[in-house]
Enzyme design. Structure first.
Site, PDB file in Angstrom:
ATOM      1  N   HIS A  73      -1.151  10.501  -5.516  1.00  0.00           N
ATOM      2  CA  HIS A  73      -0.894   9.447  -4.531  1.00  0.00           C
ATOM      3  C   HIS A  73       0.603   9.369  -4.234  1.00  0.00           C
ATOM      4  O   HIS A  73       1.023   9.329  -3.070  1.00  0.00           O
ATOM      5  CB  HIS A  73      -1.405   8.105  -5.077  1.00  0.00           C
ATOM      6  CG  HIS A  73      -0.961   6.897  -4.304  1.00  0.00           C
ATOM      7  ND1 HIS A  73      -1.776   6.217  -3.435  1.00  0.00           N
ATOM      8  CD2 HIS A  73       0.227   6.233  -4.289  1.00  0.00           C
ATOM      9  CE1 HIS A  73      -1.109   5.198  -2.910  1.00  0.00           C
ATOM     10  NE2 HIS A  73       0.106   5.188  -3.425  1.00  0.00           N
ATOM     11  N   GLU A  74       1.418   9.343  -5.291  1.00  0.00           N
ATOM     12  CA  GLU A  74       2.869   9.236  -5.088  1.00  0.00           C
ATOM     13  C   GLU A  74       3.416  10.497  -4.418  1.00  0.00           C
ATOM     14  O   GLU A  74       4.308  10.403  -3.563  1.00  0.00           O
ATOM     15  CB  GLU A  74       3.582   8.964  -6.417  1.00  0.00           C
ATOM     16  CG  GLU A  74       3.173   7.671  -7.110  1.00  0.00           C
ATOM     17  CD  GLU A  74       3.298   6.426  -6.236  1.00  0.00           C
ATOM     18  OE1 GLU A  74       4.072   6.441  -5.255  1.00  0.00           O
ATOM     19  OE2 GLU A  74       2.611   5.432  -6.522  1.00  0.00           O
ATOM     20  N   GLU A  78      -0.223   3.609   2.639  1.00  0.00           N
ATOM     21  CA  GLU A  78      -0.835   3.624   1.311  1.00  0.00           C
ATOM     22  C   GLU A  78      -2.217   4.265   1.350  1.00  0.00           C
ATOM     23  O   GLU A  78      -2.625   4.937   0.397  1.00  0.00           O
ATOM     24  CB  GLU A  78      -0.916   2.198   0.752  1.00  0.00           C
ATOM     25  CG  GLU A  78       0.423   1.574   0.426  1.00  0.00           C
ATOM     26  CD  GLU A  78       1.166   2.297  -0.694  1.00  0.00           C
ATOM     27  OE1 GLU A  78       0.505   2.941  -1.536  1.00  0.00           O
ATOM     28  OE2 GLU A  78       2.404   2.212  -0.723  1.00  0.00           O
ATOM     29  N   ASP A 108      -3.538   7.333  -0.758  1.00  0.00           N
ATOM     30  CA  ASP A 108      -4.765   7.274  -1.562  1.00  0.00           C
ATOM     31  C   ASP A 108      -5.676   8.458  -1.241  1.00  0.00           C
ATOM     32  O   ASP A 108      -6.235   9.099  -2.139  1.00  0.00           O
ATOM     33  CB  ASP A 108      -5.528   5.974  -1.276  1.00  0.00           C
ATOM     34  CG  ASP A 108      -5.084   4.820  -2.154  1.00  0.00           C
ATOM     35  OD1 ASP A 108      -4.321   5.045  -3.114  1.00  0.00           O
ATOM     36  OD2 ASP A 108      -5.505   3.681  -1.887  1.00  0.00           O
TER      37      ASP A 108
END
Length: 639
Positions: free
Chosen positions: A487-488, A547, A551
């Protein structure tokens, strides 16, 4: 064993339903479960350790921890805080009361800034997002002042929450003013003025959705132009003195705010501005005063979050001291509860995950070869921070507590430390950015990607079950920390991160056709979430798109990594993905986050994202008439 029927209709509830039935939100919390359970565990460990240090059961030779403990003692001395009442606050109120014009304010602007007193805009030193090459410089940034309500949208006439929250704020602020000596009528008039000034700023502020668009926050203008826009707020010389030099330009995040500044800050508005200062000064310092001030001063914040009670005294003192000595406490936690071996192990895991991501980029079918190659260059240049920093920031060595015995109060210490941190920030102006600086302490249950640093960071506190554990299967770990890691990484290629190059500069490295396709796919992610009902409101797809793209990319990459383990258990993978988002929150808190948070609600993060993956349908036999089914043409795949 999961109920197959429930899985097919609501995966999140199938995994977390039994827990949700019995979970109770602590009275001093606005949520429980998932991340918050880990936060509570970290708090418990640290508070127990520091209690043992105070009693002598544990010893430490760390001079910075000893300084933290001294400050913690001052914060926890509620007997002295109650004795002092409003006395520590009075010198600051007298400063405000003595102001007779904006000229008086300007004369004190340097001192006002270093003292952290309220100002209708903020100045700070942060990286220049368009510095070219590997050496980035810190520059001056300016942003509009903070509003009473949590977002500009709360001021809309059709937003019913705005007036309700303002009523709570009004009652709290009037009570606080009477506690510092104002009559009920005086307090009522002062608060009315403060709200009038606040409302005059609101039309020119950006809302949360607008603030989430990083590229549009970068608006360089000549410093001399900003000074002109500030009108009677003639602070050019004071800012130059604070920085040690006169800046040529400033980066403005909210141009409209400063272009219209003189419409709400002028000689005619000085009386209501002064009362705005008065209200915000009292409100700002209530947490450092007596228990009565602390309780009354938290009323509005608790109304926002639905928290029934304010935090217990000892824990609030711990949080206050820890917030000031954040890296010091984090360093202690990381070294004791994580350690060098785990630091290296997790670092290796992140490297392995970037390897999977690299392979996916190289095999990408919708990017041109040139853009794919540049994406890989950016990935290869990404720095990795794991566990805790390798060095302590020098600023913490300057924090020296003045104890109660030596005439210090909690507020006087807080103000001195605030001055030190502000001076430290301003001293970085026009100097190279420190890429080793951590934006989170090691005891933080979270992770982040920094686009301007092109780095990912995983603090020690998040690296535990259910995210990661040696007792969990590889598939479970990939469904937890693996998805978080990816995700990051994906944030480097989300609608904001994708605008930055390998050196962390706003610099387009895409072909026009590739960027057009990327925007098309990102828009599909906006549409997948936009308008979904939640907590009596609806999701803003644009607010949460970055975000959600992360995800989607994180889950996709972690899923591929899990499948490469040789004996993947995809049911365990997806179940742990839903488990880490387990959460129970107050209605007020869910509604607040829906308005201001760039993350989608936890349940939707768990439920909607899995619908985009064929493996989910195969693992749980999801069919077209099931609630968890999404037609193939509507499934969103980006990375």
């Amino acid at each position: 064993m999961l109920d197959a029927t429930k899985v097919k209709n609501d995966f999140y509830d199938a995994v977390n339903g039994e827990w949700l039935k019995t979970a109770e939100i602590p009275s001093d919390h606005s949520s429980t479960g998932g991340f918050m359970d880990l936060v509570d565990d970290v708090d418990k460990k640290l508070m127990a350790d520091f209690a043992d240090m105070k009693s002598g059961k544990l010893t430490t030779d760390d001079a910075l921890i000893k300084e933290f403990l001294k400050f913690y003692d001052v914060a926890a001395n509620f007997e002295k805080r109650d004795q002092d009442g409003a006395e520590p606050l009075k010198p600051y109120l007298e400063k405000v009361e003595a102001l007779e014009s904006f000229a008086d304010m300007v004369k004190q602007f340097k001192e006002w800034t270093l003292a952290g007193l309220p100002i209708p805009f903020s100045l700070g030193v942060d990286p220049d997002l368009k510095s070219q090459g590997k050496t980035k410089l810190n520059v001056l940034w300016a942003e509009g002042g903070n509003l009473i309500l949590p977002d500009k949208t709360y001021y809309d006439k059709d937003n019913q929450a705005g007036p309700q929250l303002l009523a709570v704020f009004t009652q709290m602020a009037e009570k606080l003013l009477t506690m510092v000596g104002k009559s009920a009528d005086e307090a009522k008039a002062i608060v009315a003025d403060a709200k009038e000034f606040d409302a005059s700023m609101a039309p020119f502020k950006k809302n949360s959705e607008e603030m989430s668009d990083v590229a549009k926050l970068y608006n360089p203008i000549a410093f001399s132009d900003l000074v002109k826009q500030l009108g009677v707020f003639e602070v050019g010389d004071a800012v130059s003195e604070l920085l040690g030099q006169t800046p040529e330009q400033v980066i403005v995040t909210e141009p409209k705010f400063f272009e219209n500044f003189t419409s709400f800050v002028n000689e005619d508005t000085f009386p209501i501005f002064k009362n705005w200062l008065l209200v915000n000064t009292v409100r700002q310092f209530t947490g450092y005063l007596s228990e009565e001030f602390r309780q009354i001063g938290s009323t509005y914040r608790r109304a926002l979050s639905g928290q029934k009670e304010t935090m217990k005294q000892q824990k609030s003192a711990f949080y206050l001291a820890r917030r000031t000595f954040s890296q010091v406490v984090g360093d202690y936690y990381g070294k004791k509860y994580f350690g060098e071996k785990a630091k290296q192990d997790v670092h290796d895991m992140v490297v392995a995950m970037t390897g999977v991501y690299k392979e996916r980029l190289q095999n990408n079918t919708w990017l041109s070869q040139g853009t794919r190659e540049k994406a890989v260059v950016k990935l290869d240049a990404m720095d990795i921070h794991v566990g805790y920093p390798d060095k302590m920031e020098e600023v913490y060595k300057r924090l020296h507590t003045t104890t109660v015995e030596d005439g210090g109060s909690l507020l006087s210490n807080v103000q001195e430390f605030s001055r030190i941190f502000t001076e430290d920030n301003l001293s970085k102006y026009n100097k190279p950015v420190d890429k080793e600086k951590w934006e989170m302490s090691a005891d933080t249950v979270n992770a982040y990607y920094s686009p301007e640093g092109n780095l990912i960071c995983f603090p020690a506190a998040i690296l535990q079950a259910p995210f990661y554990s040696l007792t969990q299967t590889p598939s479970q770990n990939y469904g937890g920390i693996g998805a978080v890691m990816a995700h990051e990484i994906s944030h480097a290629f989300d609608p904001n991160g994708a605008l930055f190059d390998e050196n962390g500069s706003l610099n387009n490295w895409w072909t026009d056709s590739d960027m057009k396709e990327f925007k098309k796919r990102s828009q599909a992610m906006v549409e997948e979430f936009d308008g979904l009902p939640f907590a009596g409101g609806k999701v803003n797809g644009k607010l949460v798109v970055t975000e959600n793209v992360a995800d989607d990319g994180g889950l996709s990459c972690a899923l591929e990594a899990a499948k490469k383990t040789g004996n993947p258990d995809l049911e365990a993978f997806f179940v742990n993905w839903a488990t880490v988002w387990r959460s129970k929150s107050t209605t007020e808190y869910m509604q607040l986050l829906l308005s201001i948070d760039v993350h989608a609600p936890n349940k939707l993060r768990a439920n909607v994202q899995v619908k985009n993956f064929d493996e989910f349908y195969e693992t749980f036999d999801i069919q077209p008439d099931d609630g968890m089914y999404l037609p193939p043409e509507k499934r969103v795949q980006i990375w």
